[in-house]
Design a protein around this motif. Structure first.
Motif, PDB file in Angstrom:
ATOM      1  N   SER A 142     -49.974 -19.741  69.833  1.00 57.12           N
ATOM      2  CA  SER A 142     -49.250 -18.662  70.511  1.00 57.12           C
ATOM      3  C   SER A 142     -50.050 -18.047  71.652  1.00 57.12           C
ATOM      4  CB  SER A 142     -48.883 -17.562  69.505  1.00 57.12           C
ATOM      5  OG  SER A 142     -50.045 -16.888  69.039  1.00 57.12           O
ATOM      6  N   GLY A 143     -51.379 -18.206  71.597  1.00 57.26           N
ATOM      7  CA  GLY A 143     -52.228 -17.575  72.592  1.00 57.26           C
ATOM      8  C   GLY A 143     -52.433 -16.096  72.350  1.00 57.26           C
ATOM      9  N   LEU A 144     -52.077 -15.623  71.137  1.00 55.28           N
ATOM     10  CA  LEU A 144     -52.208 -14.209  70.799  1.00 55.28           C
ATOM     11  C   LEU A 144     -53.326 -14.008  69.784  1.00 55.28           C
ATOM     12  CD1 LEU A 144     -48.430 -13.326  70.304  1.00 55.28           C
ATOM     13  CD2 LEU A 144     -49.868 -12.632  72.231  1.00 55.28           C
ATOM     14  N   PRO A 145     -54.031 -12.876  69.848  1.00 51.99           N
ATOM     15  CA  PRO A 145     -54.991 -12.568  68.788  1.00 51.99           C
ATOM     16  C   PRO A 145     -54.242 -12.424  67.469  1.00 51.99           C
ATOM     17  CG  PRO A 145     -55.349 -11.162  70.710  1.00 51.99           C
ATOM     18  CD  PRO A 145     -54.039 -11.855  70.913  1.00 51.99           C
ATOM     19  N   CYS A 146     -54.700 -13.108  66.426  1.00 55.96           N
ATOM     20  CA  CYS A 146     -54.051 -13.063  65.121  1.00 55.96           C
ATOM     21  C   CYS A 146     -55.082 -12.762  64.042  1.00 55.96           C
ATOM     22  CB  CYS A 146     -53.365 -14.391  64.802  1.00 55.96           C
ATOM     23  SG  CYS A 146     -51.910 -14.732  65.803  1.00 55.96           S
ATOM     24  N   ILE A 147     -54.688 -11.953  63.082  1.00 61.12           N
ATOM     25  CA  ILE A 147     -55.556 -11.593  61.971  1.00 61.12           C
ATOM     26  C   ILE A 147     -54.858 -11.954  60.677  1.00 61.12           C
ATOM     27  CG2 ILE A 147     -56.691  -9.700  60.748  1.00 61.12           C
ATOM     28  CD1 ILE A 147     -56.942  -8.248  63.385  1.00 61.12           C
ATOM     29  N   GLY A 148     -55.556 -12.662  59.800  1.00 61.16           N
ATOM     30  CA  GLY A 148     -54.990 -13.032  58.509  1.00 61.16           C
ATOM     31  C   GLY A 148     -55.097 -11.900  57.506  1.00 61.16           C
ATOM     32  N   VAL A 149     -54.003 -11.597  56.831  1.00 57.54           N
ATOM     33  CA  VAL A 149     -53.985 -10.609  55.759  1.00 57.54           C
ATOM     34  C   VAL A 149     -53.416 -11.329  54.537  1.00 57.54           C
ATOM     35  CG1 VAL A 149     -53.183  -8.344  54.993  1.00 57.54           C
ATOM     36  CG2 VAL A 149     -53.562  -8.781  57.435  1.00 57.54           C
ATOM     37  N   ALA A 150     -54.286 -11.941  53.766  1.00 63.64           N
ATOM     38  CA  ALA A 150     -53.856 -12.783  52.648  1.00 63.64           C
ATOM     39  C   ALA A 150     -53.699 -11.978  51.368  1.00 63.64           C
ATOM     40  CB  ALA A 150     -54.852 -13.919  52.435  1.00 63.64           C
ATOM     41  N   LYS A 151     -52.744 -12.377  50.554  1.00 63.89           N
ATOM     42  CA  LYS A 151     -52.508 -11.697  49.281  1.00 63.89           C
ATOM     43  C   LYS A 151     -53.454 -12.204  48.193  1.00 63.89           C
ATOM     44  CE  LYS A 151     -48.114 -12.833  49.211  1.00 63.89           C
ATOM     45  NZ  LYS A 151     -47.853 -13.325  50.577  1.00 63.89           N
ATOM     46  N   ASN A 152     -53.849 -13.455  48.290  1.00 62.25           N
ATOM     47  CA  ASN A 152     -54.687 -14.065  47.265  1.00 62.25           C
ATOM     48  C   ASN A 152     -56.068 -14.385  47.815  1.00 62.25           C
ATOM     49  OD1 ASN A 152     -52.521 -14.153  45.323  1.00 62.25           O
ATOM     50  ND2 ASN A 152     -51.682 -15.877  46.486  1.00 62.25           N
ATOM     51  N   LEU A 153     -57.072 -14.232  46.963  1.00 65.05           N
ATOM     52  CA  LEU A 153     -58.455 -14.476  47.363  1.00 65.05           C
ATOM     53  C   LEU A 153     -58.834 -15.938  47.148  1.00 65.05           C
ATOM     54  CD1 LEU A 153     -61.217 -13.262  48.256  1.00 65.05           C
ATOM     55  CD2 LEU A 153     -61.722 -13.005  45.824  1.00 65.05           C
ATOM     56  N   LEU A 154     -59.202 -16.604  48.234  1.00 64.59           N
ATOM     57  CA  LEU A 154     -59.695 -17.975  48.117  1.00 64.59           C
ATOM     58  C   LEU A 154     -61.144 -17.957  47.655  1.00 64.59           C
ATOM     59  CD1 LEU A 154     -58.355 -19.717  51.359  1.00 64.59           C
ATOM     60  CD2 LEU A 154     -57.373 -19.764  49.066  1.00 64.59           C
ATOM     61  N   GLN A 155     -61.494 -18.892  46.835  1.00 67.35           N
ATOM     62  CA  GLN A 155     -62.881 -19.008  46.388  1.00 67.35           C
ATOM     63  C   GLN A 155     -63.597 -20.018  47.287  1.00 67.35           C
ATOM     64  OE1 GLN A 155     -63.601 -18.851  42.041  1.00 67.35           O
ATOM     65  NE2 GLN A 155     -61.372 -18.830  41.827  1.00 67.35           N
ATOM     66  N   VAL A 156     -63.891 -19.556  48.484  1.00 64.06           N
ATOM     67  CA  VAL A 156     -64.578 -20.381  49.476  1.00 64.06           C
ATOM     68  C   VAL A 156     -65.695 -19.562  50.095  1.00 64.06           C
ATOM     69  CG1 VAL A 156     -62.528 -21.759  49.991  1.00 64.06           C
ATOM     70  CG2 VAL A 156     -62.965 -19.694  51.309  1.00 64.06           C
ATOM     71  N   GLN A 157     -66.590 -20.235  50.820  1.00 69.70           N
ATOM     72  CA  GLN A 157     -67.676 -19.581  51.547  1.00 69.70           C
ATOM     73  C   GLN A 157     -68.500 -18.654  50.653  1.00 69.70           C
ATOM     74  OE1 GLN A 157     -66.115 -17.730  55.100  1.00 69.70           O
ATOM     75  NE2 GLN A 157     -64.949 -19.538  55.685  1.00 69.70           N
ATOM     76  N   GLY A 158     -68.699 -19.057  49.421  1.00 71.08           N
ATOM     77  CA  GLY A 158     -69.535 -18.289  48.518  1.00 71.08           C
ATOM     78  C   GLY A 158     -68.845 -17.149  47.809  1.00 71.08           C
ATOM     79  N   VAL A 159     -67.565 -16.930  48.076  1.00 66.45           N
ATOM     80  CA  VAL A 159     -66.824 -15.869  47.396  1.00 66.45           C
ATOM     81  C   VAL A 159     -66.421 -16.348  46.009  1.00 66.45           C
ATOM     82  CG1 VAL A 159     -64.711 -14.499  47.390  1.00 66.45           C
ATOM     83  CG2 VAL A 159     -65.980 -14.839  49.515  1.00 66.45           C
ATOM     84  N   VAL A 160     -66.699 -15.535  45.016  1.00 66.27           N
ATOM     85  CA  VAL A 160     -66.397 -15.890  43.628  1.00 66.27           C
ATOM     86  C   VAL A 160     -65.459 -14.850  43.037  1.00 66.27           C
ATOM     87  CG1 VAL A 160     -67.336 -16.288  41.334  1.00 66.27           C
ATOM     88  CG2 VAL A 160     -68.634 -16.999  43.352  1.00 66.27           C
TER      89      VAL A 160
END
Length: 234
Positions: A142-160
């Motif tokens: 889209s060429g627009l700044p976008c921010i993710g607001v997720a409902k569920n927490l992914l267990q990635v990048q060291g997040v547990v």
């Protein structure tokens, strides 16, 4: 019409994700993003796809645009859509982006003066298995700044999703105890993000542009509100 086997489809999507990721901009790209009071930010958007219970093909694609900082409704668009891509974990963008992108393009054609300067997306951004979630995908196309607001927490990048995290989530849901902040730990270089509740009604996020399609993460704004309004229109 023939349907590709999932393994073949995943490989194709992985290649496309990698190509689009090369076009991803992370960091401040607009003047208002560097202003402490976001001077110049006047319109924020939210997009969401709502499904009919028991139907994983037909959905309602919603787009809302709110004024900033008073969050008054400026524009809303809801349209029933039929999804032709299957759901595959980690590749939600290929299922939902086309409908959300069409909604933004309808606005661009009908009332370009109301195009949002930032879009909050129901999904992840850089916080993703391959650091290119739905918000990134939509932001690039889209060429627009976008921010993710997720409902569920992914267990990635060291997040547990450990017991401490689950207990905090349960406390929030019960509304009996609101922790001062709910940290989301990320790998080195990404920086921390915190989920905070102000007056027990407004959810705020602070941190670097870890969820952006293009760089943009206001340090103290009502992130989920535009996305929530988009969800409500469905």
């Amino acid at each position: 019409m023939s349907v590709k086997p999932e393994e073949e489809l995943v490989k194709e999507w992985e290649r496309e994700q990698a190509e689009l990721k090369q076009r991803l901009q992370v960091g401040d790209t607009e003047d208002w993003q560097t202003s402490p009071c976001f001077t110049g930010l006047e319109r924020v958007g939210g997009v969401d796809l709502s499904f009919i219970k028991g139907d994983d093909i037909n959905a309602c694609a919603q787009l809302v645009v709110l004024s900033y900082p008073d969050m008054k409704l400026l524009y809303q668009d809801s349209q029933m859509v039929a999804l032709d891509a299957p759901y595959v974990a980690g590749f939600l963008a290929f299922r939902e982006t086309p409908s959300l992108l069409h909604a933004l393009r309808r606005l661009q054609e009908a009332q370009p003066s109301l195009m949002p300067q930032v879009v909050f997306v129901d999904g992840n951004g850089l916080f993703h298995y391959r650091e290119f979630g739905l918000a990134c995908h939509l932001g690039v196309l889209s060429g627009l700044p976008c921010i993710g607001v997720a409902k569920n927490l992914l267990q990635v990048q060291g997040v547990v999703r450990d017991e401490q995290h689950l207990s905090q989530i349960n406390a929030l849901q019960r509304r009996r105890h609101i922790p001062p902040d709910l940290p989301i730990r990320e790998r080195a270089g990404k920086g921390p993000a915190q989920l905070r509740l102000q007056h027990q009604t407004r959810v705020c996020v602070g941190g670097p542009p870890h969820q952006s399609g293009r760089g943009c993460t206001p340090h103290s704004c009502l992130l989920p509100l535009p996305r929530a309004r988009a969800h409500q229109t469905g």
